[in-house]
Design a protein around this motif. Sequence first.
Motif, mmCIF file in Angstrom:
data_model
loop_
_atom_site.group_PDB
_atom_site.id
_atom_site.type_symbol
_atom_site.label_atom_id
_atom_site.label_comp_id
_atom_site.label_asym_id
_atom_site.label_seq_id
_atom_site.Cartn_x
_atom_site.Cartn_y
_atom_site.Cartn_z
ATOM 1 N N HIS A 1 41.338 38.445 27.134
ATOM 2 C CA HIS A 1 41.362 37.672 25.845
ATOM 3 C C HIS A 1 40.062 37.875 25.140
ATOM 4 O O HIS A 1 39.030 37.320 25.748
ATOM 5 C CB HIS A 1 41.920 36.512 25.790
ATOM 6 C CG HIS A 1 43.447 36.295 25.929
ATOM 7 N ND1 HIS A 1 44.068 36.528 27.341
ATOM 8 C CD2 HIS A 1 44.481 35.869 25.394
ATOM 9 C CE1 HIS A 1 45.204 36.434 27.133
ATOM 10 N NE2 HIS A 1 45.616 36.024 26.005
ATOM 11 N N ASP B 1 46.812 31.587 30.908
ATOM 12 C CA ASP B 1 46.952 32.938 30.419
ATOM 13 C C ASP B 1 45.976 34.161 30.136
ATOM 14 O O ASP B 1 46.224 34.987 30.472
ATOM 15 C CB ASP B 1 47.529 32.284 28.692
ATOM 16 C CG ASP B 1 48.585 31.909 28.838
ATOM 17 O OD1 ASP B 1 49.658 31.885 29.584
ATOM 18 O OD2 ASP B 1 48.990 31.087 27.631
ATOM 19 N N LEU C 1 50.687 38.660 25.214
ATOM 20 C CA LEU C 1 50.524 38.498 26.747
ATOM 21 C C LEU C 1 51.315 39.406 27.506
ATOM 22 O O LEU C 1 51.160 40.038 28.242
ATOM 23 C CB LEU C 1 50.554 37.160 26.990
ATOM 24 C CG LEU C 1 50.216 36.802 28.502
ATOM 25 C CD1 LEU C 1 48.825 37.511 29.034
ATOM 26 C CD2 LEU C 1 50.065 35.294 29.017
#
Length: 297
Positions: free
Chosen positions: A63, A57, A24
Motif C-alpha cells: 500500500h 491488510d 485489496l
Amino acid sequence: MADGRPDLIFIAGPTASGKSALALSLAEKLGGTVVNADSMQVYRDLHILSSRPSAEDEARAPHLLYGHVDAAEPYSAARYRADVETLLREPSGRPLIFAGGTGLYFEALIQGLSTTPEIEPEVREFWRAQARDAPALHAELARRDPDMAARLRPSDTQRIVRALEVIDSTGISLARWQEQAGTPLIDPAAAAKFVLTVDRTALRERIAGRFAGMVENGALEEIRALGERNLAPSLPAMKAIGVVPLLAHLRGGLGRDEAIAHSITQTRQYAKRQETWFRNRLGDWAHLPSEAILAKF
C-alpha cells in the motif's frame, strides 16, 4: 499492460462503499499495489477516523501514499499529483490500483491541474492570519470575486483563503486561472476506470456501522491526541469528518451519542455529495458494484 490486464486501475466511490476492500482483492488477484486516492487517508494522525487500511491488510499487498503526511501540513491535489509522479518514475512492475473518494485527485492525474500564479509571501501570510473567521472571509470573497464565492461553501476556509490570495495578488479570479488546461500525468485510455456503486440504503447502514466501529476501536483516543496538538482549525486534517464533533465531546460540549450522531449525519451528507460529483464528473467511467468489477479481472 500484461496478458491484456491494465497496469493502472482507478476505483472511485463514496465513503464506506468498500473501495479499500475491493482494491485489496484486486491487488491479491493481480499481484498489484494499492495506491491511496483519499485526501484524509494521507494523514498520519487519522488512521482510525479516516478508515485507513489495517496493518493486516497492508501485509497482504503493498500500500502506498497512506499516512505519510503530518496533520500540521495542508496536503493538496498538486502535492498528490507530484507524489504519484514520483511513484511512476520508479516502476515496480506491479499493477497500480488507485482507490479513494477524492475525485479531484483522479482528475489531477488524468486531466492535469490548471496553472495558478505564485503568491507573494506577504499576501499569503496576511490572508492565512485571517483564517479563523470563515464567514467573514467568504463575505469578503463575495465582494471581490463573486464567481469563486458562489463555488465555495462559507465554511471552506482553505479554499476561500486561496481564492482571496489569488485575486489579491493578480486581480484575476481563481475561476479564470482554473479554466486554463493542465497537463495529464496519466493517459485516461491507459487506465481501467471504475466508480464503485452501492445501494443507497445499504450505504447509509454501512456508514453508521463503520463509525460506531471506529469509536469502539479507538477513534476518541486518536482525536484526543490530535486535539492536544492545538493545530489550526483551518487545516484540512482538522476538518475531517468526525473531528469537530468528537473534539466537542471530549471537551465537554457534546454528549458521546450526540457526537456520534452528528458524525454519522455528516458522513452520509458527504457520501451523497460524492455520488453527485462522480455522476457529473466521472460519467464516462464504468459505474458498477464490487462483484462486477472483480469479475472483469
